[in-house]
Design a protein around this motif. Structure first.
Motif, PDB file in Angstrom:
ATOM      1  N   ALA A   1       0.846  -1.200   0.000  1.00 25.57           N
ATOM      2  CA  ALA A   1       0.000   0.000   0.000  1.00 25.57           C
ATOM      3  C   ALA A   1       0.884   1.253   0.000  1.00 25.57           C
ATOM      4  O   ALA A   1       1.909   1.287   0.673  1.00 25.57           O
ATOM      5  CB  ALA A   1      -0.906  -0.009   1.225  1.00 25.57           C
ATOM      6  N   ASN A   2       0.489   2.256  -0.764  1.00 23.37           N
ATOM      7  CA  ASN A   2       1.249   3.517  -0.755  1.00 23.37           C
ATOM      8  C   ASN A   2       0.701   4.437   0.334  1.00 23.37           C
ATOM      9  O   ASN A   2      -0.320   4.150   0.955  1.00 23.37           O
ATOM     10  CB  ASN A   2       1.243   4.174  -2.138  1.00 23.37           C
ATOM     11  N   TRP A   3       1.382   5.582   0.548  1.00 19.61           N
ATOM     12  CA  TRP A   3       1.003   6.436   1.689  1.00 19.61           C
ATOM     13  C   TRP A   3      -0.409   6.997   1.552  1.00 19.61           C
ATOM     14  O   TRP A   3      -1.117   7.187   2.547  1.00 19.61           O
ATOM     15  CB  TRP A   3       2.019   7.557   1.897  1.00 19.61           C
TER      16      TRP A   3
ATOM     17  N   GLU B   1      -2.928   5.465   0.245  1.00 16.00           N
ATOM     18  CA  GLU B   1      -3.849   4.392   0.653  1.00 16.00           C
ATOM     19  C   GLU B   1      -3.858   4.238   2.181  1.00 16.00           C
ATOM     20  O   GLU B   1      -4.906   4.025   2.782  1.00 16.00           O
ATOM     21  CB  GLU B   1      -3.465   3.075  -0.039  1.00 16.00           C
ATOM     22  N   TRP B   2      -2.681   4.382   2.807  1.00 15.74           N
ATOM     23  CA  TRP B   2      -2.619   4.286   4.279  1.00 15.74           C
ATOM     24  C   TRP B   2      -3.424   5.393   4.960  1.00 15.74           C
ATOM     25  O   TRP B   2      -3.901   5.233   6.078  1.00 15.74           O
ATOM     26  CB  TRP B   2      -1.166   4.312   4.774  1.00 15.74           C
ATOM     27  N   LEU B   3      -3.581   6.525   4.252  1.00 15.36           N
ATOM     28  CA  LEU B   3      -4.378   7.621   4.817  1.00 15.36           C
ATOM     29  C   LEU B   3      -5.829   7.214   5.079  1.00 15.36           C
ATOM     30  O   LEU B   3      -6.523   7.841   5.879  1.00 15.36           O
ATOM     31  CB  LEU B   3      -4.372   8.818   3.853  1.00 15.36           C
ATOM     32  N   VAL B   4      -6.262   6.154   4.396  1.00 18.88           N
ATOM     33  CA  VAL B   4      -7.627   5.646   4.612  1.00 18.88           C
ATOM     34  C   VAL B   4      -7.825   5.282   6.089  1.00 18.88           C
ATOM     35  O   VAL B   4      -8.910   5.457   6.640  1.00 18.88           O
ATOM     36  CB  VAL B   4      -7.897   4.421   3.702  1.00 18.88           C
ATOM     37  N   VAL B   5      -6.757   4.818   6.744  1.00 18.23           N
ATOM     38  CA  VAL B   5      -6.879   4.366   8.141  1.00 18.23           C
ATOM     39  C   VAL B   5      -7.274   5.519   9.084  1.00 18.23           C
ATOM     40  O   VAL B   5      -8.317   5.448   9.739  1.00 18.23           O
ATOM     41  CB  VAL B   5      -5.597   3.638   8.616  1.00 18.23           C
ATOM     42  N   PRO B   6      -6.480   6.629   9.154  1.00 16.21           N
ATOM     43  CA  PRO B   6      -6.901   7.708  10.062  1.00 16.21           C
ATOM     44  C   PRO B   6      -8.223   8.362   9.653  1.00 16.21           C
ATOM     45  O   PRO B   6      -9.008   8.776  10.513  1.00 16.21           O
ATOM     46  CB  PRO B   6      -5.745   8.716  10.011  1.00 16.21           C
ATOM     47  N   ILE B   7      -8.467   8.457   8.344  1.00 19.82           N
ATOM     48  CA  ILE B   7      -9.724   9.093   7.901  1.00 19.82           C
ATOM     49  C   ILE B   7     -10.918   8.239   8.333  1.00 19.82           C
ATOM     50  O   ILE B   7     -11.916   8.757   8.850  1.00 19.82           O
ATOM     51  CB  ILE B   7      -9.717   9.323   6.364  1.00 19.82           C
ATOM     52  N   THR B   8     -10.809   6.933   8.156  1.00 21.69           N
ATOM     53  CA  THR B   8     -11.905   6.039   8.567  1.00 21.69           C
ATOM     54  C   THR B   8     -12.097   6.102  10.083  1.00 21.69           C
ATOM     55  O   THR B   8     -13.223   6.140  10.584  1.00 21.69           O
ATOM     56  CB  THR B   8     -11.605   4.579   8.141  1.00 21.69           C
TER      57      THR B   8
ATOM     58  N   ASN C   1      -6.267  -2.100  -2.179  1.00 17.86           N
ATOM     59  CA  ASN C   1      -5.682  -1.755  -0.875  1.00 17.86           C
ATOM     60  C   ASN C   1      -6.561  -0.777  -0.104  1.00 17.86           C
ATOM     61  O   ASN C   1      -6.772  -0.935   1.100  1.00 17.86           O
ATOM     62  CB  ASN C   1      -4.293  -1.121  -1.062  1.00 17.86           C
ATOM     63  N   ALA C   2      -7.065   0.262  -0.785  1.00 18.47           N
ATOM     64  CA  ALA C   2      -7.904   1.267  -0.112  1.00 18.47           C
ATOM     65  C   ALA C   2      -9.156   0.597   0.457  1.00 18.47           C
ATOM     66  O   ALA C   2      -9.550   0.869   1.604  1.00 18.47           O
ATOM     67  CB  ALA C   2      -8.277   2.379  -1.079  1.00 18.47           C
TER      68      ALA C   2
END
Ligand SMILES: [Zn+2]
Ligand SMILES: [Zn+2]
Length: 216
Positions: free
Chosen positions: A46-48, A50-57, A140-141
């Motif tokens: 996963a790129n950065w 896509e990882w942003l999905v975690v804090p946003i969720t 990944n997202a």
């Protein structure tokens, strides 16, 4: 109605002979963890972004928890009267600020969401949103969203259950649980329940919207 009378009535009429609090807890835990682990297993490089999905969720879930609790759970809306009944007329009568603890694992029925609601949440909300993310963005997202949503849900359930455990339980003695529990205990005061501490997990949106209240 008084808490002791309500508790007796609820236990006699609503908690079936075959109900198992441990079974209920294990179902929620295993179902959520299975989805989380399967998602993690399939995430690849996963790129950065896509990882942003975690804090946003996470933040979105915290907001939804706040709005849902402040709104339909404490203000009767015709379409959602069942959730109002379960929360304000049952959970808040079964547990008050002076009577926060469950007496046995059978009382978990009054704390944990019914399993059918977990399935509804998964099929009616989490999977459709993940499908949209998969469609417009990437696998990944979608997987990161699904894993975070289910982990959040499970964390919420674990935390809320821990606030209603006996004070002498080792989990109740953890510092983080002690302070979060205090906030929830204040919320269980009938005079304050429509005013303060609508976040049941982490009080992020209570702080943002000025409804955070820690009793001295
Ligand atoms: Zn509660
Ligand atoms: Zn409430």
């Amino acid at each position: 109605m008084e808490t002791s009378t309500f508790r007796k009535d609820y236990r006699d009429n609503e908690i079936g002979q075959n109900y198992s609090g441990i079974g209920h807890f294990l179902f929620t835990t295993i179902a959520c963890l299975s989805v989380v682990f399967v998602c993690i297993y399939f995430i690849e490089n996963a790129n950065w972004k896509e990882w942003l999905v975690v804090p946003i969720t996470f933040l979105y879930a915290n907001f939804a928890e706040y709005i849902g609790h402040k709104g339909p759970l404490h203000h009767r809306k015709e379409k959602l009267k069942k959730v109002f009944k379960r929360h304000t007329l049952e959970h808040h009568v079964f547990f008050t600020e002076n009577e926060m603890k469950c007496d046995s694992t059978r009382d978990f029925k009054m704390i944990l969401f019914p399993p059918v609601l977990l399935i509804f949440f998964l099929l009616g909300f989490a999977i459709p949103v993940a499908a949209v993310l998969f469609w417009i963005w990437s696998t990944n997202a979608a997987l990161l969203f699904l894993a975070t949503a289910l982990a959040y849900f499970l964390n919420y359930e674990w935390l809320h259950l821990s606030y209603h455990l006996p004070e002498e339980h080792f989990i109740s003695k953890l510092p983080i649980i002690q302070s979060l529990r205090k906030l929830h205990q204040t919320h269980h005061n009938p005079k304050l329940m429509t005013k303060y501490n609508f976040n049941i997990s982490y009080p992020i949106f209570d702080k943002i919207f000025g409804t955070y209240f820690m009793e001295k």
